[in-house]
Design a protein around this motif. Structure first.
Motif, PDB file in Angstrom:
ATOM      1  N   LYS A 514       0.830  -1.215   0.000  1.00 42.44           N
ATOM      2  CA  LYS A 514       0.000   0.000   0.000  1.00 42.44           C
ATOM      3  C   LYS A 514       0.863   1.264   0.000  1.00 42.44           C
ATOM      4  N   ALA A 515       1.940   1.227   0.778  1.00 44.55           N
ATOM      5  CA  ALA A 515       2.827   2.393   0.842  1.00 44.55           C
ATOM      6  C   ALA A 515       3.538   2.613  -0.492  1.00 44.55           C
ATOM      7  N   LEU A 516       4.016   1.520  -1.079  1.00 42.59           N
ATOM      8  CA  LEU A 516       4.716   1.635  -2.359  1.00 42.59           C
ATOM      9  C   LEU A 516       3.769   2.131  -3.451  1.00 42.59           C
ATOM     10  N   ASN A 517       2.578   1.541  -3.525  1.00 41.99           N
ATOM     11  CA  ASN A 517       1.584   1.977  -4.521  1.00 41.99           C
ATOM     12  C   ASN A 517       1.175   3.430  -4.305  1.00 41.99           C
ATOM     13  N   GLY A 518       1.041   3.824  -3.027  1.00 41.23           N
ATOM     14  CA  GLY A 518       0.681   5.204  -2.720  1.00 41.23           C
ATOM     15  C   GLY A 518       1.737   6.182  -3.188  1.00 41.23           C
ATOM     16  N   PHE A 519       2.998   5.790  -3.013  1.00 38.14           N
ATOM     17  CA  PHE A 519       4.095   6.677  -3.420  1.00 38.14           C
ATOM     18  C   PHE A 519       4.191   6.777  -4.942  1.00 38.14           C
ATOM     19  N   PHE A 520       4.333   5.635  -5.622  1.00 34.07           N
ATOM     20  CA  PHE A 520       4.451   5.673  -7.078  1.00 34.07           C
ATOM     21  C   PHE A 520       3.178   6.227  -7.716  1.00 34.07           C
ATOM     22  N   GLY A 521       2.027   5.834  -7.197  1.00 34.80           N
ATOM     23  CA  GLY A 521       0.762   6.309  -7.748  1.00 34.80           C
ATOM     24  C   GLY A 521       0.541   7.795  -7.532  1.00 34.80           C
ATOM     25  N   GLY A 522       1.162   8.353  -6.492  1.00 27.22           N
ATOM     26  CA  GLY A 522       0.995   9.771  -6.188  1.00 27.22           C
ATOM     27  C   GLY A 522       1.693  10.698  -7.165  1.00 27.22           C
ATOM     28  N   PHE A 523       2.633  10.147  -7.952  1.00 22.34           N
ATOM     29  CA  PHE A 523       3.363  10.993  -8.894  1.00 22.34           C
ATOM     30  C   PHE A 523       2.450  11.585  -9.961  1.00 22.34           C
ATOM     31  N   GLU A 524       1.457  10.823 -10.396  1.00 20.45           N
ATOM     32  CA  GLU A 524       0.584  11.315 -11.464  1.00 20.45           C
ATOM     33  C   GLU A 524      -0.069  12.642 -11.077  1.00 20.45           C
ATOM     34  N   GLY A 525      -0.683  12.673  -9.893  1.00 24.80           N
ATOM     35  CA  GLY A 525      -1.331  13.899  -9.434  1.00 24.80           C
ATOM     36  C   GLY A 525      -0.346  15.018  -9.177  1.00 24.80           C
ATOM     37  N   TYR A 526       0.805  14.680  -8.608  1.00 27.29           N
ATOM     38  CA  TYR A 526       1.839  15.684  -8.336  1.00 27.29           C
ATOM     39  C   TYR A 526       2.309  16.330  -9.641  1.00 27.29           C
ATOM     40  N   ILE A 527       2.541  15.517 -10.658  1.00 23.20           N
ATOM     41  CA  ILE A 527       3.021  16.030 -11.945  1.00 23.20           C
ATOM     42  C   ILE A 527       1.948  16.893 -12.606  1.00 23.20           C
ATOM     43  N   LYS A 528       0.712  16.426 -12.577  1.00 26.65           N
ATOM     44  CA  LYS A 528      -0.376  17.200 -13.183  1.00 26.65           C
ATOM     45  C   LYS A 528      -0.472  18.593 -12.575  1.00 26.65           C
ATOM     46  N   GLN A 529      -0.237  18.663 -11.277  1.00 24.52           N
ATOM     47  CA  GLN A 529      -0.389  19.943 -10.587  1.00 24.52           C
ATOM     48  C   GLN A 529       0.789  20.881 -10.810  1.00 24.52           C
ATOM     49  N   HIS A 530       2.006  20.314 -10.854  1.00 26.43           N
ATOM     50  CA  HIS A 530       3.189  21.176 -10.838  1.00 26.43           C
ATOM     51  C   HIS A 530       4.059  21.128 -12.100  1.00 26.43           C
ATOM     52  N   HIS A 531       3.916  20.063 -12.881  1.00 29.94           N
ATOM     53  CA  HIS A 531       4.797  19.901 -14.049  1.00 29.94           C
ATOM     54  C   HIS A 531       3.980  19.365 -15.221  1.00 29.94           C
ATOM     55  N   THR A 532       2.901  20.051 -15.538  1.00 30.23           N
ATOM     56  CA  THR A 532       1.888  19.535 -16.456  1.00 30.23           C
ATOM     57  C   THR A 532       2.454  19.028 -17.773  1.00 30.23           C
ATOM     58  N   THR A 533       3.325  19.792 -18.406  1.00 30.68           N
ATOM     59  CA  THR A 533       3.844  19.387 -19.717  1.00 30.68           C
ATOM     60  C   THR A 533       5.337  19.071 -19.696  1.00 30.68           C
ATOM     61  N   GLY A 534       5.906  18.935 -18.523  1.00 32.25           N
ATOM     62  CA  GLY A 534       7.320  18.589 -18.400  1.00 32.25           C
ATOM     63  C   GLY A 534       7.926  19.226 -17.164  1.00 32.25           C
ATOM     64  N   LEU A 535       9.116  18.786 -16.795  1.00 36.03           N
ATOM     65  CA  LEU A 535       9.811  19.338 -15.628  1.00 36.03           C
ATOM     66  C   LEU A 535       9.897  20.855 -15.742  1.00 36.03           C
ATOM     67  N   SER A 536       9.477  21.547 -14.691  1.00 38.97           N
ATOM     68  CA  SER A 536       9.406  23.013 -14.718  1.00 38.97           C
ATOM     69  C   SER A 536      10.768  23.645 -14.443  1.00 38.97           C
ATOM     70  N   TRP A 537      11.158  24.553 -15.345  1.00 38.65           N
ATOM     71  CA  TRP A 537      12.410  25.299 -15.191  1.00 38.65           C
ATOM     72  C   TRP A 537      12.071  26.773 -15.098  1.00 38.65           C
ATOM     73  N   GLY A 538      12.203  27.365 -13.943  1.00 41.57           N
ATOM     74  CA  GLY A 538      11.915  28.781 -13.791  1.00 41.57           C
ATOM     75  C   GLY A 538      10.586  29.122 -14.449  1.00 41.57           C
ATOM     76  N   ASN A 539      10.579  30.127 -15.310  1.00 41.83           N
ATOM     77  CA  ASN A 539       9.356  30.514 -16.012  1.00 41.83           C
ATOM     78  C   ASN A 539       9.492  30.458 -17.518  1.00 41.83           C
ATOM     79  N   ALA A 540      10.640  30.027 -18.020  1.00 42.71           N
ATOM     80  CA  ALA A 540      10.868  30.108 -19.467  1.00 42.71           C
ATOM     81  C   ALA A 540      10.851  28.739 -20.107  1.00 42.71           C
ATOM     82  N   PRO A 541       9.873  28.432 -20.983  1.00 41.56           N
ATOM     83  CA  PRO A 541       9.863  27.154 -21.668  1.00 41.56           C
ATOM     84  C   PRO A 541      10.917  27.069 -22.763  1.00 41.56           C
ATOM     85  N   ALA A 542      11.428  25.851 -22.954  1.00 35.88           N
ATOM     86  CA  ALA A 542      12.413  25.634 -24.012  1.00 35.88           C
ATOM     87  C   ALA A 542      11.754  24.950 -25.193  1.00 35.88           C
ATOM     88  N   PRO A 543      12.271  25.153 -26.400  1.00 39.26           N
ATOM     89  CA  PRO A 543      11.639  24.576 -27.584  1.00 39.26           C
ATOM     90  C   PRO A 543      11.790  23.071 -27.644  1.00 39.26           C
TER      91      PRO A 543
END
Length: 722
Positions: A514-543
């Protein structure tokens, strides 16, 4: 047109609005804010389609009213825990991030679709509770879901690759772009050999029992698999991916054999074993995953589905009657099903070169959101710390492996922190240096599993070795969240085996899962909230890096012509029988398809042009596509408006010729937009008028046939000459 269609979309929320007001309380308050956010987004779009892109610095101010309202919607949910309508409040709070598609480059529609899934989890709870008991509650949930379902189709139509600045509200013309990736670490060669040794011989034995021509086509398929194995091992030994021409040469032996499979199938049309031949012919393009980036495993799953259409026919016909046929179908599906798992483990974002290096790469980013490090710490605290303590308690290899995962997670956090304070993404070589510590620990996690085959806790080791690939999300764009979800699902497969073995007998091991599934499964929501289209770098997107299209074997012209003959010829006859604007619109639709066929034939004889040159090639089809839409726009209120809208949505599928590296998923998305309206036609006419039913059947038959056709002949984009 864009604003009119947006207004049509909002009409779907009328039951939601009136019923929220009737239910009152926090729900009424939240719904007012939700609808205000939608109105603010319409105002934004109205400005956007009339002006040039103002640049990244100006956009935050333009979208600020929407963002503020979205935050207020979520705040109401957070302040109302225990409210009688908490499921409703959560559904709205989960659904409103879909409005964030306006800041998502390249793939805004898939992003909006992901948000639908989050909201639907809660609307399904409402439906389960109230269906058959309170129809108002059902109508509320259905209204919200219908809006969120229709939003991706609207985006695909008018804002295919991002907000259509200065478009005047015209339909969007899709353009090709993609990000490149790399792969995961592990026993690349031994796992491939295990896959082939375990699954290929049973399929070959089953084929032998059916005789010719199944034996012949299976032998060629076997050669294609062996050729691909040689390709994979050769790629692993190369220092980097070769240039386009050299890469095509690497693919040629396998591609040639794949083409032979299709040719053998074509030679035996009408044979009594036709379904068997079709199953192999449809499954063979799965081997084309080696040319697909950045999502080869989902591509392979799509190919499996195409083959299963025919293996299911075989099972339906022969189950309980002919065991040899059943074995053929089941062994072939088992063989194909093994590939996506292997690809996910070792070639996560594309065929892996230089296998000694496990540092994945990517391109393109999204703007960061506040609180990402704090939320990651919360994920670690809630689940990962529990996993670590229970791993130590279980001991042995499980405890040893957990130490490496702990370091990998710590190094991942360091990367997130570094990215959050670094204004722009570094050059690729520097980025790989940042990834190297994570990749090294991920490899060690896999090595613990590889050196412990036969260990009593092997399922535990497998679960972690599969799940650790989640950390590779930092290399994935533009949709890292679905990647993380897939990786977590791979871990869950092994976690479920552990639960089955220890549920009710060893609570520590159950809680470990349960702990392992909770951790790995939690990444989806975390990414959606903070890194929607890729790892966030400051405020400037790269091509993002441009994708390369890879041709596959087969008769592209002939198979496209067969699609027209099988579905569009009868479709046109039926549409003319219905008459009026339906018949006229169908004529233009078929002309557009014929123009696309001419483009496909032309492309095979010329080199791929520049973007401007491509637009010239696309122009004849695009003009006709626009005319198809005009029939709908000029006939609002017509008795057959559903037909006109269905075809106006359907014609967007022809835009696949401009999409890379995954035109088949794009085509599938377009089918969904049309089906929303064809389902309305069926609801009205089913059992009453066979003509209208046949109209739908033939239209959907053509649309559904396009994705398998594209996968076979234009795997990563329209095939151009050399």
């Amino acid at each position: 047109m864009a604003l009119q269609d947006y207004d049509d979309l909002v009409v779907l929320l009328e039951p939601f609005e009136s019923l929220s007001a009737e239910f009152g309380g926090k729900l009424k308050e939240q719904s007012v804010l939700f609808l205000a956010a939608i109105k603010a987004e319409r105002d934004f779009l109205e400005k956007a389609i009339a002006m040039k892109d103002p640049g990244e610095d100006a956009i935050p101010a333009m979208i600020a009213p929407i963002s503020e309202l979205m935050q207020k919607v979520g705040a109401i949910k957070d302040s109302a825990r225990g409210d009688a309508f908490f499921n409703h409040l959560t559904a709205v709070a989960e659904g409103i991030p879909a409005l964030g598609w306006i800041v998502v480059p390249k793939t805004p529609a898939p992003y909006a679709k992901e948000m639908l899934g989050s909201a639907q989890f809660w609307t399904n709870k409402i439906l389960k509770e109230f269906k058959g008991k309170d129809e108002k509650q059902v109508a509320w949930a259905t209204s919200l879901t219908d809006f969120l379902k229709a939003l991706p189709a609207y985006i695909l139509k008018f804002h295919t690759t991002g907000v259509a600045w200065n478009s005047g509200g015209a339909k969007a013309a899709p353009v090709a772009a993609a990000a490149a990736g790399s792969a995961s670490a592990g026993a690349l060669q031994s796992d491939l050999e295990d896959l082939i040794d375990e699954f290929l011989p049973p399929f070959m034995d089953a084929s032998e029992k059916l005789g010719e021509p199944v034996v012949a086509i299976s032998q060629v398929f076997k050669k294609a698999v062996e050729s691909e194995k040689a390709l994979i091992l050769k790629a692993a030994g190369l220092p980097k991916k070769p240039e386009d021409g050299a890469f095509m040469e690497l693919l040629t032996p396998t591609s040639t054999l794949m083409g032979e499979v299709g040719a053998l199938k074509d030679m035996h049309r009408g044979h009594k074993l036709w379904n068997n031949l079709m199953a192999v012919a449809e499954g063979t393009p799965l081997l084309g995953w080696v040319a697909v980036e950045p999502t080869p495993a989902p591509f392979a799953k799509d190919m499996l589905g195409a083959a299963q259409f025919y293996t299911n026919k075989i099972l339906k016909e022969y189950k309980g009657k002919d065991e040899d046929q059943v074995k053929f179908a089941t062994t072939f599906v088992a063989l194909l099903s093994a590939f996506p798992k292997y690809i996910l483990a070792h070639h996560t974002t594309g065929l892996r070169f230089n296998a000694a290096v496990a540092a994945p790469v990517s391109a393109g980013v999204a703007a960061p959101t506040a609180g990402s490090i704090a939320d990651f710490d919360a994920l670690v605290e809630e689940h990962f710390s529990v996993y670590l303590s229970l791993s130590a308690k279980i001991g042995g290899k499980v405890a040893e492996q957990s130490k490496f995962l702990e370091v990998a997670v710590t190094e991942s956090k360091k990367l997130y922190e570094h990215a959050s304070v670094t204004k722009t993404k570094p050059a690729m070589d520097k980025f790989q240096e940042l990834l190297a510590p994570i990749a090294a620990e991920m490899q060690k996690v896999g090595e613990v599993k590889d050196t412990a085959r036969g260990d009593k806790d092997f399922d535990f080791l497998n679960a972690v070795a599969e799940g650790v690939q989640v950390l590779g999300w930092v290399t994935i764009e533009p949709l890292p969240a679905p990647f993380a979800k897939d990786m977590a699902g791979s871990a869950q497969f092994w976690g479920n085996k552990i639960l089955k073995a220890f549920k009710g007998s060893d609570e520590d091991k159950v809680n470990w899962v349960k702990a392992l599934n909770g951790f790995f499964g939690g990444f989806e929501g975390y990414i959606k909230q903070h890194h929607t289209t890729g790892l966030s770098w400051g405020n400037a997107p790269a091509p993002a890096a441009a994708a390369v299209s890879a041709p596959s074997g087969g008769t592209a012209e002939g198979d496209f012509e067969a699609l027209i003959a099988d579905h569009l010829v009868p479709f046109l006859e039926i549409a003319k029988k219905i008459g009026g604007p339906v018949g006229e619109q169908a004529d233009v639709f078929v002309d557009a398809v014929k123009e696309e066929k001419a483009l496909i034939v032309k492309a095979m004889s010329v080199k791929k042009p520049s973007i401007d040159g491509l637009m010239e090639y696309l122009k004849p089809t695009s003009i006709l596509m626009a005319k198809v839409g005009e029939f709908k726009d000029s006939n609002r209120g017509h008795k057959d408006f559903n037909h006109l809208t269905a075809l106006a949505e359907a014609v967007q599928v022809l835009g696949w010729v401009a999409v890379e590296p995954a035109p088949a998923p794009f085509a599938k998305e377009m089918v969904g937009g049309a089906q929303f309206w064809t389902n309305k036609i069926l609801k009205e006419y089913r059992g009453k008028d066979a003509t209208h039913e046949a109209y739908v059947k033939n239209l959907i038959g053509f649309l559904s046939g396009l994705a398998p056709y594209i996968i076979q002949h234009h795997t990563t984009g329209l095939t151009w000459g050399k």
